[in-house]
Design a protein around this motif. Structure first.
Motif, PDB file in Angstrom:
ATOM      1  N   VAL A  40       0.811  -1.327   0.015  1.00  0.00           N
ATOM      2  CA  VAL A  40      -0.006  -0.154  -0.014  1.00  0.00           C
ATOM      3  C   VAL A  40       0.872   1.434   0.046  1.00  0.00           C
ATOM      4  O   VAL A  40       1.890   1.161   0.629  1.00  0.00           O
ATOM      5  CB  VAL A  40      -0.849   0.014   1.504  1.00  0.00           C
ATOM      6  CG1 VAL A  40      -1.912   1.531   1.568  1.00  0.00           C
ATOM      7  CG2 VAL A  40      -1.950  -1.239   1.037  1.00  0.00           C
ATOM      8  N   ASN A  42       0.611   5.613  -0.004  1.00  0.00           N
ATOM      9  CA  ASN A  42      -0.364   6.964  -0.039  1.00  0.00           C
ATOM     10  C   ASN A  42       0.830   8.081  -0.174  1.00  0.00           C
ATOM     11  O   ASN A  42       1.652   8.055   0.616  1.00  0.00           O
ATOM     12  CB  ASN A  42      -1.304   7.002   1.094  1.00  0.00           C
ATOM     13  CG  ASN A  42      -2.295   5.742   1.174  1.00  0.00           C
ATOM     14  OD1 ASN A  42      -3.108   5.850   0.274  1.00  0.00           O
ATOM     15  ND2 ASN A  42      -2.351   4.841   1.984  1.00  0.00           N
ATOM     16  N   GLY A  43       0.247   8.966  -0.884  1.00  0.00           N
ATOM     17  CA  GLY A  43       0.879  10.236  -0.729  1.00  0.00           C
ATOM     18  C   GLY A  43       1.968  10.445  -1.681  1.00  0.00           C
ATOM     19  O   GLY A  43       2.956  11.245  -1.731  1.00  0.00           O
ATOM     20  N   GLU A  44       1.936   9.417  -2.864  1.00  0.00           N
ATOM     21  CA  GLU A  44       3.091   9.356  -3.925  1.00  0.00           C
ATOM     22  C   GLU A  44       2.797  10.350  -4.941  1.00  0.00           C
ATOM     23  O   GLU A  44       1.524  10.574  -5.814  1.00  0.00           O
ATOM     24  CB  GLU A  44       3.169   7.949  -4.440  1.00  0.00           C
ATOM     25  CG  GLU A  44       4.419   7.817  -5.429  1.00  0.00           C
ATOM     26  CD  GLU A  44       4.530   6.542  -6.016  1.00  0.00           C
ATOM     27  OE1 GLU A  44       5.853   6.211  -6.366  1.00  0.00           O
ATOM     28  OE2 GLU A  44       3.460   5.919  -6.074  1.00  0.00           O
ATOM     29  N   THR A  45       3.619  11.506  -4.721  1.00  0.00           N
ATOM     30  CA  THR A  45       3.365  12.422  -6.002  1.00  0.00           C
ATOM     31  C   THR A  45       4.837  12.949  -6.354  1.00  0.00           C
ATOM     32  O   THR A  45       5.894  12.432  -5.955  1.00  0.00           O
ATOM     33  CB  THR A  45       3.206  13.999  -5.120  1.00  0.00           C
ATOM     34  OG1 THR A  45       4.155  14.459  -4.177  1.00  0.00           O
ATOM     35  CG2 THR A  45       1.585  13.706  -4.366  1.00  0.00           C
ATOM     36  N   GLU A 114       3.394  -0.909   4.102  1.00  0.00           N
ATOM     37  CA  GLU A 114       2.996  -0.068   3.778  1.00  0.00           C
ATOM     38  C   GLU A 114       3.681   1.384   3.853  1.00  0.00           C
ATOM     39  O   GLU A 114       4.750   1.497   4.479  1.00  0.00           O
ATOM     40  CB  GLU A 114       1.799   0.292   4.904  1.00  0.00           C
ATOM     41  CG  GLU A 114       0.680   0.690   4.235  1.00  0.00           C
ATOM     42  CD  GLU A 114      -0.656   0.767   5.625  1.00  0.00           C
ATOM     43  OE1 GLU A 114      -1.475   1.599   5.683  1.00  0.00           O
ATOM     44  OE2 GLU A 114      -0.456  -0.276   6.561  1.00  0.00           O
ATOM     45  N   VAL A 116       3.423   5.743   3.644  1.00  0.00           N
ATOM     46  CA  VAL A 116       2.668   7.007   3.706  1.00  0.00           C
ATOM     47  C   VAL A 116       3.680   8.193   3.540  1.00  0.00           C
ATOM     48  O   VAL A 116       4.543   8.265   4.443  1.00  0.00           O
ATOM     49  CB  VAL A 116       1.638   7.104   4.731  1.00  0.00           C
ATOM     50  CG1 VAL A 116       0.816   8.610   4.686  1.00  0.00           C
ATOM     51  CG2 VAL A 116       0.832   5.957   4.796  1.00  0.00           C
TER      52      VAL A 116
END
Length: 180
Positions: A40, A42-45, A114, A116
């Protein structure tokens, strides 16, 4: 339709490439192609990509024990903000800890569950498994299976982890027979 035709001069080029690939030093065996993929994320930019890459390199270090992954992930001024007693500060601290842990649990595996990311911070959850057959401190392993989680919070600057706060699941110490 184009048909491939064997050209003798191409064979010598292919042979040279094959010989050169055999001469690659072992240090190059640990590459970003070997990095674990989080289950998982999250926040991949674009702004957090380098921070996530540093976290994946550090996870690869815990999974493989290869110091070159730690060296690629950690800043020279790396600070462990939850430093265990007896562990040196800086990049050599985790490297020595990994060596000691791998001596106790030679088949250690660390899966990156995970990730984040937000700004210059990355949180990771690692899942460690293995078999305690070596020695940890004064405790000799008897083949116990270990299975525990760890959470880390990293501060990343210029693509390198500068600070780490971490918590390991206390079940690890129970499974190792170090606490009841």
């Amino acid at each position: 339709m184009t048909i491939f035709r064997f050209r003798p001069h191409c064979f010598s080029l292919l042979a040279a490439i094959a010989v050169c690939s055999l001469a690659v030093p072992a240090a190059h065996a640990a590459t970003d192609a070997d990095l674990p993929t989080p289950r998982v994320i999250n926040g991949e930019t674009p702004a957090t990509a380098a921070n996530i890459l540093a976290a994946r390199r550090y996870a690869a270090f815990w999974n493989t024990g290869k110091p070159e992954f730690a060296e690629a992930a950690l800043a020279p001024n790396f600070t462990d903000r939850t430093l265990p007693a007896g562990r040196p500060q800086g990049p050599q601290g985790p490297i020595k800890a990994s060596q000691a842990f791998r001596a106790a649990v030679p088949d250690l595996r660390a899966d990156l569950e995970e990730v984040v990311a937000a700004g210059n911070r990355v949180v990771v959850r690692l899942h460690f498994t293995g078999t305690f057959t070596g020695k940890m401190g004064k405790v000799q392993g008897k083949g116990q299976k270990i299975d525990f989680q760890a959470m880390d919070l990293y501060q990343v600057v210029d693509g390198k982890i500068t600070d780490n706060w971490h918590l390991e699941d206390i079940n690890m110490f129970k499974q190792l027979g170090m606490v009841k």
